[in-house]
Design an enzyme around this catalytic site. Structure first.
Site, PDB file in Angstrom:
ATOM      1  N   GLU A 117      -4.891   1.276  -5.593  1.00  0.00           N
ATOM      2  CA  GLU A 117      -3.628   1.527  -4.891  1.00  0.00           C
ATOM      3  C   GLU A 117      -2.481   1.046  -5.760  1.00  0.00           C
ATOM      4  O   GLU A 117      -2.494  -0.086  -6.248  1.00  0.00           O
ATOM      5  CB  GLU A 117      -3.559   0.797  -3.535  1.00  0.00           C
ATOM      6  CG  GLU A 117      -4.434   1.372  -2.451  1.00  0.00           C
ATOM      7  CD  GLU A 117      -4.198   0.691  -1.107  1.00  0.00           C
ATOM      8  OE1 GLU A 117      -3.057   0.252  -0.855  1.00  0.00           O
ATOM      9  OE2 GLU A 117      -5.167   0.583  -0.333  1.00  0.00           O
ATOM     10  N   GLU A 158      -8.940  -4.266   1.030  1.00  0.00           N
ATOM     11  CA  GLU A 158      -8.067  -5.442   1.080  1.00  0.00           C
ATOM     12  C   GLU A 158      -8.602  -6.502   2.038  1.00  0.00           C
ATOM     13  O   GLU A 158      -7.997  -6.823   3.063  1.00  0.00           O
ATOM     14  CB  GLU A 158      -6.646  -5.037   1.462  1.00  0.00           C
ATOM     15  CG  GLU A 158      -5.967  -4.161   0.420  1.00  0.00           C
ATOM     16  CD  GLU A 158      -4.540  -3.794   0.774  1.00  0.00           C
ATOM     17  OE1 GLU A 158      -3.758  -3.496  -0.138  1.00  0.00           O
ATOM     18  OE2 GLU A 158      -4.198  -3.808   1.982  1.00  0.00           O
TER      19      GLU A 158
END
Length: 489
Positions: free
Chosen positions: A386, A193
């Protein structure tokens, strides 16, 4: 001329995802150094369900902790003791039929301060053992090189990624990983991320904006530029030293809808989306997009670059785009009237969506939308690394009944399948927190995502015994049927 796609490919990579800082524990074992996340404390609150995040640490707080950390609860230091129980945990993953397991390597477990000449052999041996165990159980390692864990000494000395010095330190670290594990790991993600920098500079960049002479936005984008360079240089080395490796980039995908059909809201949604895909635009297309020129000018952002930077970014781009997806967001040109919690940032409340216990909007169709949009934009394989539901789980008589989790995942997998039918090239799906672990945002155990229940509370009390939830058996069936059987029974 056209091949009709009916379902997931035969080699689809089903599995689960974790992060070293949330599950390993053993923070002072095996020569490991301290990371930035080892200084994120648990904050006492009666109700944490509206929290966006509590992972930030200020410069003053860090100095206080360094001076006296007695009686402070730092949950990420203990994790769930994966360091000592990885064989048991991998056995449970194999029982579910995992094809892949997404995990991360702790930078300070390999280079304790980040500045050593030689790596910590004991740390390397630990990951050797984990990879060997995964491969022996037929599970492909999917490895994130850095999941927010920056050696605290680099933060103290350089203010983290604000300094270009970190590029060389990081590339030395990633070269060590590729040299050591190139025969055991095929799929890599360099930065987890990478867009976390804007939400939390401490978490994503190990830096304190208040310590910099640059503006808050400028220092974050400067640090991001250094991460882009480090990613490209790591990819360059991988092409040479590990030609069979697949190198991915990753963002937290913030799919954004206009709050209304007003043109002003539509424009706002486009602009919000540009700030999200900016990261993947650079790492996949190999250059800064034109729309950022105006953004930088309007926000008085001036990046310091060096000769050759543009060529490095252009030549060494990612093989695939990995992303996390939990929810969708609303963009409005008017001041926010009603906000709800969310991943990285909060959002306006969407009246058409249900909310999780943590007030995160639940939007399975949004996953199909984002898969189509990202694939249309980049035309490279995608990987959902995710996705999951954080909830309160209750252990009773050794069992956990979690139909809410099964329902959430089944709806998202259904939309994934639809996206594959749409023509999206999807490599795999690793649900977040396949085993209960410490929350990234709130550092609690109460918010659980896993198929495997871990007996531990927010204060580290418990036996750490593992229990199979109802979703464990359900996901096993999903994998065995390659996503065809999503029924609860």
């Amino acid at each position: 001329m056209f091949n009709k796609v009916e379902g997931f490919p035969k080699d689809f990579l089903w599995g689960g995802a974790t992060a070293s800082n949330q599950c390993e524990g053993a923070y002072n074992v095996g020569g490991k150094g301290l990371s930035t996340l080892d200084f994120v404390k648990f904050i006492e609150k009666k109700d944490r369900r509206n929290d966006i995040q509590t992972m930030d640490v200020t410069y003053d707080q860090l100095n206080q902790y360094l001076e006296d950390e007695s009686n402070i609860n730092f949950p990420k230091r203990r994790g769930i003791d994966f360091y000592h129980q990885y064989k048991e945990d991998i056995k449970l993953m194999a029982e579910m039929g995992f094809k892949t397991f997404r995990m991360s390597i702790s930078w300070p477990r390999i280079f304790p301060t980040g500045m050593e000449e030689e790596p910590n052999e004991e740390g390397l041996k630990f990951y050797d053992a984990v990879f060997d165990e995964l491969l022996a159980n037929g599970i492909e390692p999917l490895v994130t090189m850095i999941h927010y864990e920056i050696p605290i000494e680099l933060t103290k000395k350089y203010n983290g990624w604000e300094s270009r010095e970190l590029v060389d330190y990081f590339v030395k670290y990633t070269k060590t990983l590729l040299d050591r594990f190139k025969d055991k790991v095929k799929y890599w993600i360099i930065f987890n991320e990478i867009n976390m920098m804007l939400a939390s500079a401490y978490t994503g960049g190990g830096l304190f904006p208040e310590k910099s002479s640059r503006s808050n936005l400028e220092v974050k984008y400067q640090a991001t530029h250094h991460q882009f360079l480090a990613s490209a240089l790591t990819t360059k080395y991988a092409r040479e030293a590990a030609p069979n490796a697949k190198i991915g980039c990753m963002i937290a995908r913030l799919e954004t809808y206009p709050a209304t059909c007003r043109p002003e809201d539509m424009l706002k949604a486009i602009q919000e989306d540009q700030l999200n895909v900016f990261y993947t635009d650079v790492m996949v297309r190999g250059k800064y997009p034109n729309y950022m020129t105006r953004y930088f000018e309007e926000h008085n952002i001036h990046l310091q670059t060096e000769k050759g930077d543009e060529e490095i970014l252009a030549c060494y781009t990612a093989d695939y785009v990995a992303f996390s997806y939990y929810m969708t967001y609303l963009a409005s040109s008017e001041p926010a009237k009603s906000e709800t919690s969310g991943n990285l940032i909060g959002t306006l409340k969407n009246p058409y969506l249900e909310l999780s216990e943590w007030n995160w909007p639940i939007d399975p169709i949004g996953l199909r939308i984002t898969l189509n949009r990202l694939y249309d934009r980049y035309n490279v394989p995608l990987f959902i690394v995710e996705n999951g539901l954080g909830a309160y789980d209750k252990l009773e008589d050794g069992k956990v009944h979690d139909p809410y989790r099964i329902d959430y995942l089944a709806k998202h997998i259904t939309q994934m399948k639809e996206a594959v039918k749409d023509g999206v090239e999807l490599l795999g799906y690793t649900t977040w927190g396949c085993i209960d672990l410490i929350s990234a945002g709130t550092s609690e155990m109460s918010k659980r995502y896993g198929y495997i229940y871990v007996d531990q509370d927010d204060y580290g009390n418990g036996t750490l015994q593992r229990y199979k939830k109802d979703s464990f058996y359900w996901y096993k069936k999903v994998i065995a049927s390659n996503g065809e059987d999503l029924t609860k029974e």
